[in-house]
Write a protein that holds these residues in place. Structure first.
Motif, mmCIF file in Angstrom:
data_model
loop_
_atom_site.group_PDB
_atom_site.id
_atom_site.type_symbol
_atom_site.label_atom_id
_atom_site.label_comp_id
_atom_site.label_asym_id
_atom_site.label_seq_id
_atom_site.Cartn_x
_atom_site.Cartn_y
_atom_site.Cartn_z
ATOM 1 N N ILE A 310 3.321 26.279 -7.555
ATOM 2 C CA ILE A 310 4.485 27.139 -7.675
ATOM 3 C C ILE A 310 5.127 27.031 -9.058
ATOM 4 C CG2 ILE A 310 6.900 27.362 -6.899
ATOM 5 C CD1 ILE A 310 5.886 27.068 -4.054
ATOM 6 N N SER A 311 5.308 25.813 -9.523
ATOM 7 C CA SER A 311 6.023 25.612 -10.787
ATOM 8 C C SER A 311 5.129 25.720 -12.006
ATOM 9 C CB SER A 311 6.698 24.242 -10.785
ATOM 10 O OG SER A 311 5.733 23.189 -10.806
ATOM 11 N N THR A 396 13.946 20.454 -7.461
ATOM 12 C CA THR A 396 13.859 20.846 -6.057
ATOM 13 C C THR A 396 13.156 19.733 -5.302
ATOM 14 O OG1 THR A 396 13.658 23.168 -6.719
ATOM 15 C CG2 THR A 396 13.147 22.623 -4.425
ATOM 16 N N PHE A 397 13.833 19.192 -4.305
ATOM 17 C CA PHE A 397 13.272 18.167 -3.429
ATOM 18 C C PHE A 397 12.703 18.878 -2.200
ATOM 19 C CE2 PHE A 397 14.436 13.753 -4.585
ATOM 20 C CZ PHE A 397 13.503 13.072 -3.833
ATOM 21 N N PHE A 398 11.475 18.561 -1.813
ATOM 22 C CA PHE A 398 10.861 19.299 -0.708
ATOM 23 C C PHE A 398 9.722 18.498 -0.100
ATOM 24 C CE2 PHE A 398 8.458 20.200 -4.455
ATOM 25 C CZ PHE A 398 7.149 20.366 -4.056
ATOM 26 N N ARG A 399 9.297 18.922 1.075
ATOM 27 C CA ARG A 399 8.141 18.301 1.718
ATOM 28 C C ARG A 399 7.629 19.202 2.829
ATOM 29 N NH1 ARG A 399 5.872 13.079 2.039
ATOM 30 N NH2 ARG A 399 4.579 12.834 3.897
ATOM 31 N N LEU A 400 6.309 19.282 2.939
ATOM 32 C CA LEU A 400 5.628 19.888 4.085
ATOM 33 C C LEU A 400 5.016 18.745 4.880
ATOM 34 C CD1 LEU A 400 4.588 22.408 5.599
ATOM 35 C CD2 LEU A 400 2.595 22.371 4.085
ATOM 36 N N GLN A 401 5.259 18.721 6.190
ATOM 37 C CA GLN A 401 4.882 17.568 7.000
ATOM 38 C C GLN A 401 4.322 18.027 8.337
ATOM 39 O OE1 GLN A 401 4.930 14.413 6.198
ATOM 40 N NE2 GLN A 401 4.626 13.422 8.173
ATOM 41 N N LYS A 409 6.303 21.295 9.812
ATOM 42 C CA LYS A 409 7.700 21.526 9.486
ATOM 43 C C LYS A 409 7.886 21.213 8.002
ATOM 44 C CE LYS A 409 9.098 16.899 11.031
ATOM 45 N NZ LYS A 409 10.002 16.132 11.925
ATOM 46 N N ALA A 410 9.006 21.645 7.461
ATOM 47 C CA ALA A 410 9.223 21.468 6.025
ATOM 48 C C ALA A 410 10.711 21.432 5.741
ATOM 49 C CB ALA A 410 8.563 22.604 5.243
ATOM 50 N N TYR A 411 11.040 20.963 4.542
ATOM 51 C CA TYR A 411 12.411 21.084 4.051
ATOM 52 C C TYR A 411 12.395 21.403 2.566
ATOM 53 C CZ TYR A 411 12.103 16.255 2.160
ATOM 54 O OH TYR A 411 11.739 15.125 1.471
ATOM 55 N N VAL A 412 13.472 22.015 2.114
ATOM 56 C CA VAL A 412 13.640 22.372 0.713
ATOM 57 C C VAL A 412 15.116 22.186 0.365
ATOM 58 C CG1 VAL A 412 13.354 24.142 -1.061
ATOM 59 C CG2 VAL A 412 11.901 24.190 0.965
ATOM 60 N N LEU A 464 9.341 28.225 -2.628
ATOM 61 C CA LEU A 464 8.869 27.259 -1.641
ATOM 62 C C LEU A 464 9.167 27.731 -0.226
ATOM 63 C CD1 LEU A 464 9.905 23.995 -3.479
ATOM 64 C CD2 LEU A 464 7.597 24.476 -2.649
ATOM 65 N N TYR A 465 10.369 28.237 -0.025
ATOM 66 C CA TYR A 465 10.746 28.720 1.305
ATOM 67 C C TYR A 465 9.809 29.845 1.746
ATOM 68 C CZ TYR A 465 13.935 29.740 5.185
ATOM 69 O OH TYR A 465 14.478 29.913 6.425
ATOM 70 N N GLU A 466 9.498 30.758 0.832
ATOM 71 C CA GLU A 466 8.611 31.868 1.163
ATOM 72 C C GLU A 466 7.184 31.386 1.439
ATOM 73 O OE1 GLU A 466 9.449 34.934 1.801
ATOM 74 O OE2 GLU A 466 11.557 34.591 1.333
#
Length: 493
Positions: A310-311, A396-401, A409-412, A464-466
């Motif tokens: 992404i980045s 941006t702090f994030f994770r796919l788990q 699940k994920a967070y951003v 990331l959300y998309e």
């Protein structure tokens, strides 16, 4: 970075046979001109699709042009069947966008009704079980459509990357690190391949690289990067040998895949057997676009790879580690930055963050491991970390788990690294994320996320959300603002 896809976008205009084809074609040309003016190259498919024969011809044209991501453009209402079959038969991510009307003076022969056509396109995609990307508001003028395509680009690059990714792991995970353990089934569902190896396999390969003639060149590269921070030059030969081991393993084990990420064991027996800690090498590979997670964190390195795509930049993996002391907050943060104490924390890892993302850096030994393995003596087997404060700026702090029962699940959460000296050790920074305290409790703790989070250097929350939506991740957490309660948050607290 050679370890992520090179994107080639192609646009196909579609036209309902009861509308003028020229309307869709002219609008397509305007979109291409707007995109090329603002963003770069875009292949313009010459065939406008009215029927299935046109659809097959257009697919042949975009494939022959080498396109790996597709824009289906409703220049007018559009034909429901052929326009959705484009996405079905195209081997790559597809976006659907539609034309807005241009002028109130041209609503007779110049009206395209793509606003209506997009509804039917989305319905037919769902009906056929075809995955495609539709922007938040998918209708616009040429400049707005160009912006939508540009926002689609990192999403498309990530999707292509994941379908061609192999994660190579060397394990098992350290004892008491069950938090990094997760089922691999969802990797296959995402199209990711995994190759799991033993730490002994890695050790054997490392020994095979003893006296490798390329080692001096790698040492020279390390010396140039470290500069005055080269505080422990005696460990560089082993680190260079290890770097070559991983790169050679990657090239020999790619198999059918184009891209690689690693999830590697790094303690406790690693130091006693290999004679160093691998953190600096991990940082160097990550800087090459080859993420290497610590502690065999498979979904950690998967997250890092997503952030890299992404980045198009270096990422890192950090522990969501410790609070900022109250006295430090009072003296260096309060009144200078718009954050409460609970908005702040320190992100840390032993020394795996690339030099280019540190304000300053030195080659050191790993302090925590030295306490147990070589206390009260000159560091030897715990050398190899790259220590320094992480450079201030947007993150941006994030994770796919995958959960224990194999659900994604994920967070951003977007935030920043503050220009505040950490006064600590390792690769570390003072992070600030608005409403972090609530996010920590009602997302990270409540939803059982491990302590590792991926960090991208910039604000990439929207992309990331998309991506997570495209990957069918139904639970995507974020740091909700005040007044927006989490499901588990007590409204009376």
């Amino acid at each position: 970075m050679k370890n992520i896809p090179e994107l080639k976008l192609g646009i196909v205009a579609v036209s309902r046979d009861c509308f003028p084809m020229e309307l869709s074609e002219n609008r397509r040309k305007a979109v291409v001109a707007a995109y090329q003016k603002g963003y770069g190259k875009l292949y313009e498919c010459p065939t406008t699709v009215e029927n299935e024969i046109d659809m097959m011809k257009a697919l042949e044209e975009v494939r022959n042009a080498g396109c790996n991501a597709l824009i289906v453009y409703l220049g007018n209402f559009g034909p429901e069947t052929p326009e959705t079959l484009l996405a079905k038969y195209f081997d790559g991510p597809t976006i659907y966008v539609a034309a807005a009307e241009e002028s109130g003076d041209d609503l007779l022969d110049g009206r395209g009704d793509a606003y209506c056509g997009m509804l039917n396109a989305s319905y037919n995609l769902k009906l056929r079980g075809i995955k495609a990307y539709i922007p938040e508001y998918p209708v616009g003028n040429p400049e707005e459509i160009a912006d939508m395509i540009a926002e689609f680009a990192p999403i498309a690059r990530t999707v292509i990357g994941l379908k061609n990714l192999k994660i190579i792991s060397f394990g098992p995970r350290p004892q008491d690190f069950l938090a990094c353990n997760a089922p691999i089934k969802q990797l296959y569902n995402l199209g990711v391949e995994i190759e799991e190896n033993s730490e002994l396999d890695l050790y054997a390969a490392f020994n095979d690289h003893a006296n490798d003639p390329r080692i001096p060149d790698v040492i020279k590269s390390m010396e140039e990067e470290l500069g005055t921070g080269n505080k422990m030059p005696g460990i560089l030969p082993k680190l260079a040998q290890y770097e070559l081991t991983l790169l050679d393993w990657m090239n020999a084990h790619k198999g059918s895949r184009e891209y690689i990420a690693f999830a590697n064991k790094c303690w406790p027996s690693f130091q006693t057997q290999f004679g160093f800690v691998p953190c600096y090498v991990n940082s160097r590979l990550t800087a090459m676009g080859i993420p290497v997670s610590c502690e065999v964190d498979i979904y950690g390195t998967l997250s890092e790879y997503i952030g890299t795509c992404i980045s198009e930049d270096v990422v890192t993996l950090l522990d969501i580690n410790n609070t900022v002391p109250a006295d430090m907050y009072q003296s260096e943060i309060k009144g200078k930055f718009p954050y409460e104490l609970k908005d702040t924390f320190m992100g840390f890892h032993c020394g795996n963050t690339a030099a280019c993302k540190l304000s300053s850096f030195n080659m050191k030994n790993q302090k925590i491991m030295a306490r147990a393995l070589e206390p009260n003596q000159e560091p030897n087997i715990t050398r190899g970390t790259l220590e320094g404060d992480i450079a201030p700026g947007k993150i941006t702090f994030f994770r796919l788990q995958s959960t224990a029962d194999a659900l994604l699940k994920a967070y951003v959460a977007e935030g920043e690294v503050l220009p505040v000296a950490t006064r600590s050790f390792g690769s570390i920074g003072v992070f600030a994320i608005s409403e972090m305290g609530r996010f920590y409790r009602h997302v990270l703790i409540e939803k059982n996320y491990p302590h590792h989070g991926a960090v991208a250097f910039g604000h990439f929350g929207k992309s990331l959300y998309e991506v997570f939506k495209y990957l069918d991740v139904e639970d995507v957490g974020f740091n909700q603002p005040k007044g927006m309660l989490y499901k588990t948050e007590n409204p009376f607290a």
